[in-house]
Enzyme design. Structure first.
Site, short mmCIF file in Angstrom:
data_model
loop_
_atom_site.label_atom_id
_atom_site.label_comp_id
_atom_site.label_asym_id
_atom_site.label_seq_id
_atom_site.Cartn_x
_atom_site.Cartn_y
_atom_site.Cartn_z
N GLU A 1 0.80 -1.23 0.00
CA GLU A 1 0.00 0.00 0.00
C GLU A 1 0.83 1.28 0.00
O GLU A 1 0.64 2.15 0.83
CB GLU A 1 -0.95 0.01 1.21
CG GLU A 1 -1.89 -1.17 1.24
CD GLU A 1 -2.90 -1.11 2.38
OE1 GLU A 1 -2.80 -0.21 3.23
OE2 GLU A 1 -3.80 -1.96 2.41
N GLU B 1 -6.47 -10.50 -1.00
CA GLU B 1 -7.21 -10.23 0.25
C GLU B 1 -8.70 -10.14 -0.05
O GLU B 1 -9.36 -9.15 0.25
CB GLU B 1 -6.72 -8.93 0.90
CG GLU B 1 -5.23 -8.92 1.20
CD GLU B 1 -4.76 -7.67 1.97
OE1 GLU B 1 -5.61 -6.94 2.52
OE2 GLU B 1 -3.55 -7.44 1.99
C1 XIL Z 1 -5.73 -5.93 8.58
C2 XIL Z 1 -6.03 -7.08 9.51
O1 XIL Z 1 -7.08 -7.85 8.99
C3 XIL Z 1 -6.38 -6.57 10.85
O2 XIL Z 1 -6.55 -7.62 11.77
C4 XIL Z 1 -5.29 -5.63 11.33
O3 XIL Z 1 -5.63 -5.08 12.51
C5 XIL Z 1 -5.06 -4.52 10.34
O4 XIL Z 1 -4.74 -5.10 9.10
N1 XIL Z 1 -4.86 -4.34 3.86
C6 XIL Z 1 -3.85 -5.18 4.25
C7 XIL Z 1 -4.01 -6.06 5.40
O5 XIL Z 1 -2.83 -5.29 3.53
O6 XIL Z 1 -2.80 -6.30 6.07
C8 XIL Z 1 -5.04 -5.49 6.36
O7 XIL Z 1 -5.25 -6.45 7.38
C9 XIL Z 1 -6.31 -5.17 5.65
C10 XIL Z 1 -6.07 -4.13 4.59
#
Ligand code: XIL
Length: 455
Positions: A260, A366
């Site tokens: 990101e 994701e």
């Molecule tokens: C999120 C997790 O699901 C949570 O448990 C944590 O608190 C924060 O991160 N993009 C990403 C992931 O790359 O690492 C994130 O995961 C969600 C958004």
């Protein structure tokens, strides 16, 4: 290998001495080696008739005489390269380092590639996937790619364990392989949770995707407020990347190196502490650090809104192009936190097309699909209408993924097992049902949608 090195070095030394000396008038004149080094290179393909056989193609080009020898990585003696393709059979699952050693009077060079073999044979692109013979499971239905989910160290037993092992062959740590957890204070690492996750993957033959080395949202305070110079900051990052990658070498097959990096709206690089301290090329630097430590681990760039935001997509592909030009990236992770009603199929396909045209691996990294993007707080359960619309969208993703050329497939990863554990509940603060299983671990229509899409 030791004998090989000694013999080679001796041969090179003699060759240099012969090439270097002339004594016509009694003087010894250093003329330098008569040849330049030849760069070893080879490609390989999997036999179309036997999935356990690879065909090695020596593509080395060079002027003058040179010899080529193979080390097939199977512990056997070296083999001289013959004209045409070399056929080698790997019947035992595992990882093999294939090397081609090319020698002339100037010395020798080595090209090497890792071959991975699973129960189905040699894995295309060294990416193992599919697996399981049960076509009613997600991983069994997937053809030539992995199916992933996320894990936490305290969700690896009971039903979590059962469902993970039945349906998935790739795991991503939800948050315990991020910098704030693994490197909470300067000089002190905490690999407790990450070791448990990686050990679980290794013990169960499940691939581990490392997520994420550098993420502005999981940077420990001591790094945000780093007290040293910029040069010391960069050394610290190099040391961190080296420490983590060395620890998990051969156990974690892929890493999101930077996560990101693109700012919402402007699509500029986010002004993270990494950018401030290491410069606008901090991304290239981090990937180079990772490559230098482990040239075999697959390196991904991961980001969100790549389908819904064409500007962000273009910015992401610019980053990918810069990394690709330096041979520092293997794949793109499109997060795909999406909704039942968008983005459109064509927008998702555009992410795939951009990735494939760059000859990169595609990770649907994701996935979750909101059923309540309107943020209706009075929703208490998933209506059958929304459940079916969600199913259609999951099926669409699975179809798009299945249609990706084999060489670009990697993994289809869902961000969570069951609805009541989804990060989205906290993130949006409204009810939702974004995953494949309900709170009782029962498969939802969404699960059937993925199975259908994989056909
Ligand atoms: C999120 C997790 O699901 C949570 O448990 C944590 O608190 C924060 O991160 N993009 C990403 C992931 O790359 O690492 C994130 O995961 C969600 C958004």
């Amino acid at each position: 290998m030791k004998n090989f090195k000694i013999t080679k070095l001796l041969a090179i030394f003699i060759a240099i001495v012969i090439a270097s000396c002339s004594s016509d008038d009694g003087e010894v004149v250093f003329t330098g080696p008569s040849q330049t080094l030849v760069q070893a290179s080879f490609t390989y393909s999997i036999s179309s008739t036997n999935p356990n056989v690879i065909l090695l193609n020596n593509t080395t080009q060079g002027q003058g005489e040179f010899t080529s020898e193979w080390d097939f990585g199977d512990g056997e003696a070296y083999t001289m390269d013959e004209p045409g393709l070399e056929e080698v059979s790997y019947s035992q699952p595992g990882q093999y380092e294939v090397r081609l050693i090319v020698t002339n009077t100037a010395g020798f060079t080595v090209a090497s590639q890792t071959i991975r073999v699973d129960e189905n044979g040699i894995c295309p692109n060294s990416v193992c996937g599919g697996g399981g013979t049960d076509p009613s499971s997600l991983k069994g239905a997937a053809n030539g790619f992995s199916v992933g989910t996320i894990v936490r160290d305290n969700r690896l037993t009971g039903m979590h364990d059962e469902v993970i092992r039945r349906d998935f062959n790739n795991i991503t740590s939800e948050y315990q392989m991020k910098m704030n957890i693994m490197y909470p204070s300067e000089g002190t690492y905490d690999f407790g949770p990450s070791d448990a996750i990686v050990d679980y993957g290794v013990a169960n033959g499940i691939d581990v995707h490392g997520h994420a080395l550098i993420w502005h949202n999981a940077t420990p305070n001591w790094v945000e407020n780093f007290s040293g110079t910029d040069a010391e900051f960069e050394d610290m990052v190099r040391d961190y990347i080296r420490t983590v990658l060395e620890r998990y070498r051969g156990k974690v097959r892929s890493w999101d190196v930077v996560n990101e990096a693109i700012e919402d709206g402007s699509n500029e690089l986010r002004n993270s502490v990494f950018r401030q301290r290491m410069g606008d090329d901090f991304i290239e630097k981090c990937y180079q650090m990772a490559r230098d430590v482990d040239p075999d681990v697959l390196l991904f760039y991961n980001d969100y809104n790549m389908a819904s935001d064409s500007g962000k997509r273009a910015a992401m592909f610019e980053i990918a192009d810069r990394l690709k030009a330096l041979d520092l990236i293997d794949g793109i992770g499109a997060q795909l936190h999406i909704s039942y009603n968008g983005p459109a199929r064509s927008e998702i396909q555009a992410v795939v097309n951009g990735t494939v045209s760059r000859d990169l691996l595609m990770h649907f990294a994701e996935i979750d699909i909101r059923t309540n993007p309107e943020g209706n707080t009075s929703v208490t359960s998933l209506s059958s209408e929304r459940a079916l619309l969600q199913k259609d969208k999951y099926k669409e993703l699975a179809e798009i993924y299945t249609d990706i050329p084999q060489a670009n497939k990697f993994a289809f990863t869902v961000w969570g097992l069951k609805d009541n554990e989804s990060w989205l509940l906290d993130f949006w603060g409204v009810p939702d049902f974004p995953l494949l299983f309900d709170a009782n671990f029962d498969p939802k229509p969404a699960y059937e949608g993925v199975l259908e899409g994989f056909q």
